[in-house]
Design a protein around this motif. Structure first.
Motif, short mmCIF file in Angstrom:
data_model
loop_
_atom_site.label_atom_id
_atom_site.label_comp_id
_atom_site.label_asym_id
_atom_site.label_seq_id
_atom_site.Cartn_x
_atom_site.Cartn_y
_atom_site.Cartn_z
N ILE A 64 0.76 -1.23 0.10
CA ILE A 64 -0.09 0.10 -0.10
C ILE A 64 0.72 1.29 0.11
O ILE A 64 0.76 2.07 -0.87
N TYR A 65 1.73 1.18 1.07
CA TYR A 65 2.60 2.59 1.14
C TYR A 65 4.00 2.25 1.73
O TYR A 65 4.87 3.22 1.47
N GLY A 66 4.57 1.07 1.99
CA GLY A 66 5.71 0.93 2.51
C GLY A 66 6.85 1.11 1.53
O GLY A 66 7.96 1.75 1.86
N TYR A 67 6.62 0.54 0.41
CA TYR A 67 7.57 0.68 -0.45
C TYR A 67 7.78 2.10 -1.19
O TYR A 67 8.93 2.63 -1.32
N SER A 68 6.72 2.77 -1.17
CA SER A 68 6.50 4.22 -1.56
C SER A 68 7.61 5.06 -0.72
O SER A 68 8.03 5.94 -1.01
N MET A 69 7.29 4.60 0.59
CA MET A 69 7.93 5.71 1.84
C MET A 69 9.53 5.19 1.63
O MET A 69 10.21 6.17 1.70
N SER A 70 9.63 4.10 1.79
CA SER A 70 11.32 3.77 1.65
C SER A 70 11.98 3.99 0.51
O SER A 70 13.33 4.49 0.26
N PHE A 71 11.32 4.21 -0.74
CA PHE A 71 12.08 4.61 -2.06
C PHE A 71 11.49 5.44 -2.72
O PHE A 71 11.65 5.50 -3.76
N SER A 72 11.08 6.61 -1.95
CA SER A 72 10.56 7.93 -2.72
C SER A 72 11.86 8.56 -3.06
O SER A 72 13.00 8.34 -2.46
N SER A 73 11.50 9.55 -3.92
CA SER A 73 12.74 10.43 -4.36
C SER A 73 12.68 11.75 -3.89
O SER A 73 11.56 12.11 -3.59
N GLY A 74 13.66 12.56 -4.04
CA GLY A 74 13.63 13.89 -3.76
C GLY A 74 14.13 14.27 -2.37
O GLY A 74 14.88 13.40 -1.88
N GLY A 75 13.90 15.54 -1.93
CA GLY A 75 14.20 15.61 -0.62
C GLY A 75 15.56 16.62 -0.58
O GLY A 75 16.17 16.37 -1.56
N ALA A 84 9.57 13.45 1.28
CA ALA A 84 9.58 14.40 0.42
C ALA A 84 8.37 14.15 -0.70
O ALA A 84 7.67 15.09 -0.90
N ASN A 85 8.00 12.71 -0.87
CA ASN A 85 6.84 12.60 -1.78
C ASN A 85 6.51 10.95 -1.06
O ASN A 85 6.65 10.07 -2.04
N PRO A 86 6.16 10.65 -0.06
CA PRO A 86 6.11 9.16 0.38
C PRO A 86 5.04 8.83 -0.17
O PRO A 86 5.08 7.20 -0.03
N PHE A 87 3.95 8.97 -0.83
CA PHE A 87 3.00 8.24 -1.24
C PHE A 87 2.80 8.25 -2.80
O PHE A 87 1.66 8.02 -3.38
N ALA A 88 3.67 8.85 -3.35
CA ALA A 88 3.61 8.93 -4.83
C ALA A 88 3.81 7.60 -5.67
O ALA A 88 3.10 7.57 -6.77
N ASP A 89 4.17 6.51 -4.91
CA ASP A 89 4.06 5.57 -5.61
C ASP A 89 3.31 4.28 -4.80
O ASP A 89 3.45 3.14 -5.01
N ALA A 90 2.25 4.80 -4.20
CA ALA A 90 1.17 4.04 -3.46
C ALA A 90 0.69 2.86 -4.47
O ALA A 90 0.76 3.08 -5.50
N VAL A 152 13.96 4.07 8.20
CA VAL A 152 15.46 3.69 8.33
C VAL A 152 15.83 2.62 6.81
O VAL A 152 17.02 3.05 6.45
N ALA A 153 15.04 2.15 6.29
CA ALA A 153 15.37 1.52 4.89
C ALA A 153 15.63 2.72 4.11
O ALA A 153 16.58 2.44 2.87
N SER A 154 14.92 3.81 3.93
CA SER A 154 15.33 4.75 2.97
C SER A 154 16.74 5.39 3.23
O SER A 154 17.51 5.41 2.38
N TRP A 155 16.93 5.34 4.78
CA TRP A 155 18.48 5.78 4.91
C TRP A 155 19.67 4.94 4.14
O TRP A 155 20.31 5.26 4.04
N VAL A 156 19.34 3.69 4.29
CA VAL A 156 20.06 2.50 4.39
C VAL A 156 20.17 2.00 2.66
O VAL A 156 21.42 2.10 2.03
#
Length: 431
Positions: A64-75, A84-90, A152-156
Motif C-alpha cells: 500500500i505505502y511502505g515501498y513508496s515511503m522507503s524508496f521515494s525520491s527527492g528531498g 519528500a513524496n512518500p505516497f507518490a508510488d502508493a 530507516v530503509a530509506s536511509w540505508v
C-alpha cells in the motif's frame, strides 16, 4: 551447464531477486521455529503467531505505502526522501506503469525489499516472548514499521548508483539522491546490519523495558521446551540468509558470490566461537549455543559480506560468536528481560559487524586505508539507527501499554499465553 553472460540482463537480475526474495521470506518462518523452540510449551503458538502476523501485516502495508515511503525520491538535507513524496508510488503505481524488463525488475526489487521489512519486525518479538498480547503486538508492528523501519530503509537502501564511480566498497560507488542517509555518510551496510539487526535489536530492548520482566525472571528460569524446533529454525535462517546477503547485490556476479561464501564461513566460525566460550564458561557446549552462534555470525556478516575477504570473514565470525555468547549475560546483570536474546545477538552482533568494517573492510578499513574515516562513518550510521529505533519503539510501546495494555495479566502468563490469547494448545496428548 548454464552460463550467464558477462553482464547479466535485466531479466537475469529480476530472476535473481525473485529467487533471493523467496529465500528471505522463508527466514521469517525460520524465526518462528527458532524462537518457538526456546519458549515454554504453553507459549509457542503465541511466539510463532507473532512472526506469521508480521508476514501478513507488513506485506499489506508494504504494497500500500511502505515501498513508496522507503524508496521515494527527492528531498534535501533537512527533508529526507521518506518525507519528500512518500505516497507518490502508493500501491506500486510507478512499477505498474513500467513495461518489459523495467517492470519485471521493479516488481522483483519491491518484493525483495518487502521480505526485509517482514523479518525485521518478526525479530523484535523474541524480546517479549511469554507475555505480550497478540492484538497489541500487531498494532505495535504496524506503527513501528511505518515510523521506524520504512524511514530507516530509506536511509540505508535508497541510493542511486553513480556509473562514473564504481571502484569499490559500498560507500564508494553510490550517492544519496538528496536527503539525509547513512549512504550519504559513506556507510557500508550491504544487506541490513543497521536497517534490520541493529534496528530490531534496539526496538527489542525498548519493548523489553516497557513490558517488564516475566514472573520469576532469573538465569535459567525456563529451559527451551523443544530444542530440535530451534535447530530447525536456525537451519532455515541460515539457508534463507544466502538470499538475504547474496541477493542484496541485485545481480549474479562476483560480489554476490563473495557475499555467498562469507555467509557460509562467518556463521560457521561464529558457531565455533560461541561453543568455545560456552565450554570455558559453563563446562558444556550446547546445541542451543551452536544455533545461537550461527545466527550471531549471520547477523555480523550481513553488513560486511561484500567488503571482507573470506579470511577476515572467519575472524569476524569467531569474534562475534565469542562476544555475543558473553553479551547475552548482560540482561541478568543490567536487569532487563530480553526473553530470547534479541539484544545480545542482533543488536550486539549488528554493532560488531558494522564497526568491524571500519577496521578490516577491503580498501576502506583502517588496516588498508590508514584512515579512521570509515570507522567513524560506520559508528555514526549504527548509533543513529539504534537511537532512533529505541526512542520511537519505547514511545510506541509505552502508549500501547498505557492505553489498551501490551502485557498480559500475571494470571494469564502463568496459565499460558496460547490458551488465553489464541485458544489453542501446541501439544495435545490424547489417551
Amino acid at each position: 551447464m548454464l552460463h550467464l553472460a558477462d553482464s547479466p540482463s535485466i531479466y537475469d537480475n529480476s530472476l535473481w531477486l525473485m529467487v533471493a526474495a523467496a529465500l528471505v521470506l522463508i527466514m521469517t518462518p525460520g524465526v518462528a521455529f527458532f524462537y518457538g523452540g526456546m519458549v515454554k510449551a504453553k507459549s509457542v503458538i503465541s511466539m510463532m503467531m507473532m512472526s506469521f502476523g508480521a508476514i501478513a501485516l507488513v506485506s499489506v502495508l508494504w504494497v500500500i505505502y511502505g515501498y513508496s515511503m522507503s524508496f521515494s525520491s527527492g528531498g534535501d538535507w533537512l527533508i529526507p526522501h521518506v518525507l519528500a513524496n512518500p505516497f507518490a508510488d502508493a500501491f506500486l503505481q510507478k512499477e505498474l506503469a513500467a513495461t518489459g524488463g523495467d517492470q519485471a525488475h521493479n516488481f522483483a526489487f519491491a518484493g525483495f525489499q518487502a521480505t526485509f521489512a517482514i523479518i525485521t519486525v518478526a525479530l523484535i518479538s523474541g524480546a517479549i516472548a511469554d507475555r505480550a498480547k497478540f492484538g497489541s503486538w500487531m498494532i505495535f508492528a504496524g506503527v513501528w514499521v511505518t515510523l521506524v523501519y520504512f524511514p530507516v530503509a530509506s536511509w540505508v537502501f535508497n541510493f542511486t548508483v553513480d556509473a562514473k564511480n564504481t571502484a569499490g566498497g559500498f560507500g564508494q560507488h553510490g550517492y544519496s539522491d538528496g536527503g539525509w542517509s547513512v549512504w550519504g555518510l559513506g556507510v557500508n551496510d550491504f544487506a541490513g546490519g543497521t536497517a534490520v539487526h541493529i534496528n530490531a535489536g534496539a526496538a527489542g530492548l525498548a519493548l523489553a523495558l516497557v513490558l517488564g520482566k516475566r514472573i520469576g525472571f532469573k538465569k535459567g528460569m525456563n529451559a527451551p521446551h523443544n530444542v530440535p524446533l530451534t535447530l530447525l529454525g536456525a537451519s532455515l535462517l541460515w539457508f534463507g540468509w544466502f538470499g538475504f546477503n547474496a541477493g542484496s547485490e541485485g545481480s549474479p556476479d562476483g560480489i554476490s558470490a563473495l557475499a555467498w561464501i562469507n555467509t557460509l564461513a562467518a556463521p560457521a566460525a561464529a558457531t565455533l566461537g560461541w561453543l568455545i566460550v560456552e565450554k570455558i564458561k559453563d563446562g558444556k557446549p550446547t546445541s542451543i549455543g551452536a544455533a545461537s552462534g550461527a545466527v550471531a555470525g549471520l547477523v555480523a556478516i550481513t553488513p560486511a559480506c561484500n567488503i571482507l575477504t573470506p579470511g577476515w570473514g572467519i575472524v569476524l565470525g569467531l569474534v562475534t560468536g565469542a562476544i555475543c555468547a558473553l553479551a547475552i549475560e548482560l540482561k541478568f546483570k543490567l536487569g532487563f528481560d530480553d526473553s530470547l536474546d534479541v539484544v545480545g545477538i542482533h543488536l550486539v552482533g549488528g554493532l560488531v559487524g558494522t564497526l568491524y568494517i571500519g577496521f578490516f573492510g577491503t580498501g576502506i578499513g583502517l588496516l588498508d586505508s590508514g584512515s579512521f574515516y570509515q570507522l567513524g562513518a560506520q559508528a555514526v550510521g549504527a548509533f543513529a539507527v539504534a537511537i532512533y529505533s529505541f526512542v520511537l519503539a519505547f514511545a510506541i510501546g509505552w502508549v500501547i501499554e498505557k492505553t489498551i495494555g501490551f502485557r498480559i495479566k500475571n494470571e494469564d502468563e502463568v496459565a499460558g499465553v496460547d490458551t488465553v490469547v489464541h485458544g489453542e494448545e501446541s501439544y495435545v496428548l490424547e489417551g
